[in-house]
Design an enzyme around this catalytic site. Sequence first.
Site, PDB file in Angstrom:
ATOM      1  N   ASP A   8       8.577 -19.063  -2.200  1.00  0.00           N
ATOM      2  CA  ASP A   8       8.006 -17.756  -2.783  1.00  0.00           C
ATOM      3  C   ASP A   8       9.172 -16.950  -3.207  1.00  0.00           C
ATOM      4  O   ASP A   8      10.259 -16.363  -2.496  1.00  0.00           O
ATOM      5  CB  ASP A   8       7.463 -16.918  -1.337  1.00  0.00           C
ATOM      6  CG  ASP A   8       6.809 -15.562  -1.696  1.00  0.00           C
ATOM      7  OD1 ASP A   8       6.570 -15.112  -2.881  1.00  0.00           O
ATOM      8  OD2 ASP A   8       6.550 -14.954  -0.758  1.00  0.00           O
ATOM      9  N   ASP A 103       4.676 -16.778  -8.380  1.00  0.00           N
ATOM     10  CA  ASP A 103       5.819 -16.875  -7.743  1.00  0.00           C
ATOM     11  C   ASP A 103       5.825 -17.612  -6.548  1.00  0.00           C
ATOM     12  O   ASP A 103       6.691 -17.506  -5.516  1.00  0.00           O
ATOM     13  CB  ASP A 103       6.597 -15.560  -7.633  1.00  0.00           C
ATOM     14  CG  ASP A 103       5.872 -14.442  -6.499  1.00  0.00           C
ATOM     15  OD1 ASP A 103       4.670 -14.529  -6.243  1.00  0.00           O
ATOM     16  OD2 ASP A 103       6.506 -14.306  -5.826  1.00  0.00           O
ATOM     17  N   GLU A 104       4.789 -18.348  -6.402  1.00  0.00           N
ATOM     18  CA  GLU A 104       4.593 -18.657  -4.899  1.00  0.00           C
ATOM     19  C   GLU A 104       3.825 -20.300  -5.145  1.00  0.00           C
ATOM     20  O   GLU A 104       2.835 -20.373  -5.781  1.00  0.00           O
ATOM     21  CB  GLU A 104       3.626 -17.895  -4.232  1.00  0.00           C
ATOM     22  CG  GLU A 104       3.876 -17.514  -2.680  1.00  0.00           C
ATOM     23  CD  GLU A 104       2.989 -16.803  -2.354  1.00  0.00           C
ATOM     24  OE1 GLU A 104       2.332 -17.161  -1.288  1.00  0.00           O
ATOM     25  OE2 GLU A 104       2.370 -15.537  -2.701  1.00  0.00           O
TER      26      GLU A 104
END
Length: 348
Positions: A8, A103-104
């Site tokens: 993350d 983003d994860e």
Amino acid sequence: MRKILHADCDCFYAAVEMRDDPSLSDIPLAIGGRAAQRGVVATCNYPARRFGIHSAMSMAQAVRLCPHLHILPPDFDRYRRVSAQIQTIFHELTPLVEPLSLDEAYLDVSDIERFHGSATWMARWLKRRIYEQVGIIISIGVAPNKFLAKIASDWDKPDGLFVISPDQTDHFIANLPIDKLHGVGPATTEKLHNMEIRTCSDLQRQPLAHLLEHFGKFGARLHELSRGIDERPVKLERERKSISVETTFDRDLKSLEECRTALAPLLVKLDERIERNGRPALQKLFVKIRFDDFSLTTFEIAGTSAEAAYFLPLLEQAWQRSARPVRLLGAGVRLTPPEAGRQISLFD
Ligand SMILES: [Mg+2]
């Protein structure tokens, strides 16, 4: 025993902006809509967090907390490009990558033999490689399953690397507050607190039958999670076709007016989810209703903007099909297939 990573990025949108303009690094920075347009903070950097600013806060309030806050509108095209680079690096390590947002992602590295099979070393390598090649700092959690890996990635943010090994799981989970469990939101938290259940060890002491009685099917899930059990597999990346949210109500909604009121917070959640996916191009909007007789109806129209005003007529049309009390309300968007998007950009 599985080895799962949850990766993350730290304040992703802000991190991209600071990477591309280092003069932004040390000043309070927020990405989001303007205060005058009732905008919301999508992401902010750590200097801004020191003022008490956080994501999902209204930009007007953020500016009250920090009058010299530097505000930038989100640049999703750029964020998507950076995200694709990071995803490529994930795939250098393992083909088993499940992206959750720009983003994860979850990575299953159980069968990876590099680094002598050490998930901790794999996580270190990923962090270094992503920083060197993309210039973005990522926090990683390592654990035997998804839900613990996700807690671990958040455990010593920013720039975190936290490992929950199988033999530490019991100890780690004993004191874990119940609101950290996957799927436990504010309503369930309150209900559990009212039952004097605050930590996983409190939860472990509850008989399964008792949890089933109070929480239905979710009771079984709570029983497992409180013991650190989560068998969900890391699902391979597949093309996302829609984004939606829905709620089943504790008691049925009696009127269209009640449905309108209940739709508003759902649409806020939907918008957050669209945002986390990098505001992809939309093709259709829909509203879904399950009535008290369990009949289900979906009403959809073509649309490219998920503004709340567009959903209200859909709700009315769908509701009028039965005009009965409502058990469940959902709202969502169908996405434009990515090939269509790419073709358009070729002609830009
Ligand atoms: Mg993040």
